[in-house]
Design a protein around this motif. Structure first.
Motif, PDB file in Angstrom:
ATOM      1  N   VAL A  36       0.840  -1.205   0.000  1.00 14.26           N
ATOM      2  CA  VAL A  36       0.000   0.000   0.000  1.00 14.26           C
ATOM      3  C   VAL A  36       0.875   1.255   0.000  1.00 14.26           C
ATOM      4  CG1 VAL A  36      -1.638   1.373   1.349  1.00 14.26           C
ATOM      5  CG2 VAL A  36      -1.997  -1.103   1.085  1.00 14.26           C
ATOM      6  N   ALA A  37       1.880   1.283   0.887  1.00 13.19           N
ATOM      7  CA  ALA A  37       2.770   2.450   0.960  1.00 13.19           C
ATOM      8  C   ALA A  37       3.473   2.659  -0.380  1.00 13.19           C
ATOM      9  CB  ALA A  37       3.787   2.258   2.082  1.00 13.19           C
ATOM     10  N   GLY A  38       3.915   1.552  -1.006  1.00 14.04           N
ATOM     11  CA  GLY A  38       4.596   1.636  -2.296  1.00 14.04           C
ATOM     12  C   GLY A  38       3.687   2.140  -3.400  1.00 14.04           C
ATOM     13  N   VAL A  39       2.438   1.704  -3.394  1.00 16.86           N
ATOM     14  CA  VAL A  39       1.478   2.168  -4.403  1.00 16.86           C
ATOM     15  C   VAL A  39       1.322   3.680  -4.294  1.00 16.86           C
ATOM     16  CG1 VAL A  39      -0.982   2.170  -5.024  1.00 16.86           C
ATOM     17  CG2 VAL A  39       0.208  -0.016  -4.673  1.00 16.86           C
ATOM     18  N   VAL A  40       1.079   4.136  -3.071  1.00 13.31           N
ATOM     19  CA  VAL A  40       0.845   5.565  -2.870  1.00 13.31           C
ATOM     20  C   VAL A  40       2.099   6.373  -3.225  1.00 13.31           C
ATOM     21  CG1 VAL A  40       0.233   7.316  -1.145  1.00 13.31           C
ATOM     22  CG2 VAL A  40      -0.952   5.103  -1.160  1.00 13.31           C
ATOM     23  N   LEU A  92      -5.600  -4.391   1.499  1.00 12.07           N
ATOM     24  CA  LEU A  92      -5.133  -3.584   0.362  1.00 12.07           C
ATOM     25  C   LEU A  92      -6.196  -2.556  -0.025  1.00 12.07           C
ATOM     26  CD1 LEU A  92      -3.069  -3.175  -2.008  1.00 12.07           C
ATOM     27  CD2 LEU A  92      -4.325  -4.928  -3.253  1.00 12.07           C
ATOM     28  N   SER A  93      -7.434  -3.020  -0.105  1.00 13.99           N
ATOM     29  CA  SER A  93      -8.541  -2.161  -0.501  1.00 13.99           C
ATOM     30  C   SER A  93      -8.705  -0.999   0.479  1.00 13.99           C
ATOM     31  CB  SER A  93      -9.817  -3.003  -0.564  1.00 13.99           C
ATOM     32  OG  SER A  93     -10.930  -2.197  -0.846  1.00 13.99           O
ATOM     33  N   ALA A  94      -8.676  -1.335   1.779  1.00  9.20           N
ATOM     34  CA  ALA A  94      -8.828  -0.304   2.813  1.00  9.20           C
ATOM     35  C   ALA A  94      -7.671   0.693   2.751  1.00  9.20           C
ATOM     36  CB  ALA A  94      -8.897  -0.951   4.192  1.00  9.20           C
ATOM     37  N   GLY A  95      -6.470   0.200   2.430  1.00 12.45           N
ATOM     38  CA  GLY A  95      -5.286   1.060   2.387  1.00 12.45           C
ATOM     39  C   GLY A  95      -5.296   2.054   1.238  1.00 12.45           C
ATOM     40  N   VAL A  96      -5.715   1.603   0.063  1.00 13.39           N
ATOM     41  CA  VAL A  96      -5.641   2.509  -1.092  1.00 13.39           C
ATOM     42  C   VAL A  96      -6.870   3.416  -1.212  1.00 13.39           C
ATOM     43  CG1 VAL A  96      -4.116   0.961  -2.424  1.00 13.39           C
ATOM     44  CG2 VAL A  96      -6.588   0.901  -2.843  1.00 13.39           C
TER      45      VAL A  96
END
Lengths: 312, 312
Positions: free
Chosen positions: A7-11, A35-39
């Motif tokens: 999640v951190a990497g996606v953002v 993952l869903s909650a994170g993004v």
């Protein structure tokens, strides 16, 4: 890489993390809720475009051209090609990627084929989750390309902000499109391979069919393109922009998106509940025998399993 | 006509009752559980064939030819053309019926287009129920034709005993078929319009792709037909018979049908539960606001609604 790191990497827009996140969606990984909650809090900024149409009409060529125009405009763009897995191809289709090679080294372009059979809900649940990952990763434009012209493929394309239906002369006429229920979901029609015989007929036939239906608040334009030569693409881009402006000014964007997310929650919940039903069916030899011996019909069996879930 | 009367009429092979029963399926009528329970004990005798392929390959012409051969063989035959509703056509497509006019006055032939948007579960739930009605009405052969080559259409065709995938030269090559995940569900391939340029290439390409996969207990034959002229159809009929004999002798028919009915019960239960979820979502303004404001992601919302159903 644990899900929090992904999640951190996606953002942070890291390509490896983005690729990993889409693989988690593809595989229907247990980490998807996290993952869903994170993004989710990082989404909502991307404009999304759905590209659908019969095989061979030139969807990938049009997607490549749109990437080129978007890049010239300074926008970051992602293409997600929804690709039903086949054991014959291993699920990874090189075709789309090869055609997009010109963008392969551009860090502001992300291109990915996504197989969906690992995800229990199929492409209709996998696609919106993957789109949110790309949205959270700062791609201002996300293009979703579906293969095939069936109901599921149309639904996926229709769940984007701007749905483009691509046709070509000789590859399924407008009547066939009407049969496939495709006319009413399109915001834009593109008749590609417009240099071929019969292209003008397809444009005319399509316009006639569109005017048979009830008037709609947005009247979908019918454009002719020859994507391989670059003809008509600037006009297509202009019409996409015009549709987006209309979505915003009328409030349609917000209501469409709310409808789509409600539909998705409904389908997600149904899919989870179906998992419990299937587990009960698998464990209950007597129930299966009653079905097999035609003592219990499918509706009655479903009803009985639902009652058990209510009691659980 | 109440549902009990419809069931009695179906079993008595009355055309009006059969037509009414299919309309109940089409509309997703409240009487469906009763209809399903009524016809189920009378099912299991029909051989079912699925016909799928891209628009324009000639599925309807092949279906018409199969009806003719089956009738010459003294069998009662029904054709169900699954037809996604479009507001532009009103859901009833004359095309298939017109092409089948030669059988219009034969009481042992039943031909029907079925729209499926009224049925909540879509074509994947409507089709097997309609097939059971035709089975209970004494049609020894039921042909299901799907429009489009998407996942849902392939799944419907694959749920029949013998799945025939139809291709034609110039209308989507074998690679496109592989992309659509169609290769692995076919029991028989038909390359129609075999008098056209490139037909031999399609046959060869298809055979090559089939031999790339792992060996399977049934090796799907690839046939060339020109259905409009009647060429290759007797051989097709022969191969259908051969596949049916194989299904019976290996026990595959029984296991395939059990798998299909379990899949259907799972989907029916999921659809019913999704209805409860949707009703809760519609009634809960606060939950929808949290989704809209991105405080609650779709997975978490689905989880919360599932917990409520468990408590209900």
């Amino acid at each position: 890489m644990d899900v929090g790191t992904v999640v951190a990497g996606v953002v942070a827009r890291e390509p490896r993390a983005i690729a990993r996140a889409i693989s988690l969606v593809e595989d229907g990984d247990d980490g998807l809720p996290e993952l869903s909650a994170g993004v989710f809090p990082h989404t909502g900024a991307a404009a999304t475009i759905g590209l659908t149409g019969a095989p061979g009409v030139g969807k990938s060529t049009i997607a490549t051209a749109l990437v080129r125009i978007a890049r010239a405009d300074g926008r970051r763009v992602a293409v997600l090609a929804i690709d039903p897995t086949s054991p014959y191809t291993g699920g990874a289709l090189l075709g789309d990627r090869v055609r997009m090679q010109e963008h392969a080294t551009d860090p502001d372009v992300f291109i990915r084929s996504m197989a969906t059979r690992g995800h229990l809900g199929g492409m209709s649940l996998a696609a919106p989750e993957a789109v949110r990952i790309l949205d959270a990763a700062g791609f201002g434009l996300v293009i979703v390309e579906t293969v095939g012209v069936g109901q599921a493929e149309i639904d996926v394309a229709a769940a984007t902000d701007t749905t483009i239906v691509v046709l070509a002369p000789g590859l399924g006429d407008a009547i066939q499109m009407a049969k496939a229920g495709i006319l009413e979901v399109a915001d834009l029609f593109v008749v590609n391979k417009a240099d071929r015989d019969g292209a003008g007929d397809v444009v005319r036939e399509l316009r006639q069919m569109l005017h048979l239906g009830a008037a709609r608040p947005w009247d979908p334009p019918v454009l002719a393109t020859t994507a391989a030569d670059g003809n008509g693409l600037d006009e297509l881009w202009h019409e996409i922009d015009r549709h987006r402006a209309w979505l915003g000014s009328t409030g349609t964007l917000a209501t469409d998106r709310e409808t789509a997310v409600i539909h998705e929650v409904r389908a997600l919940a149904a899919e989870r509940l179906a998992g419990s039903v299937q587990a009960q069916l698998a464990a209950d030899d007597a129930l299966r025998a009653r079905l097999r011996d035609r003592e219990l019909d499918p509706y009655a069996a479903a009803e009985e399993l639902i009652r058990r879930i209510g009691r659980a």
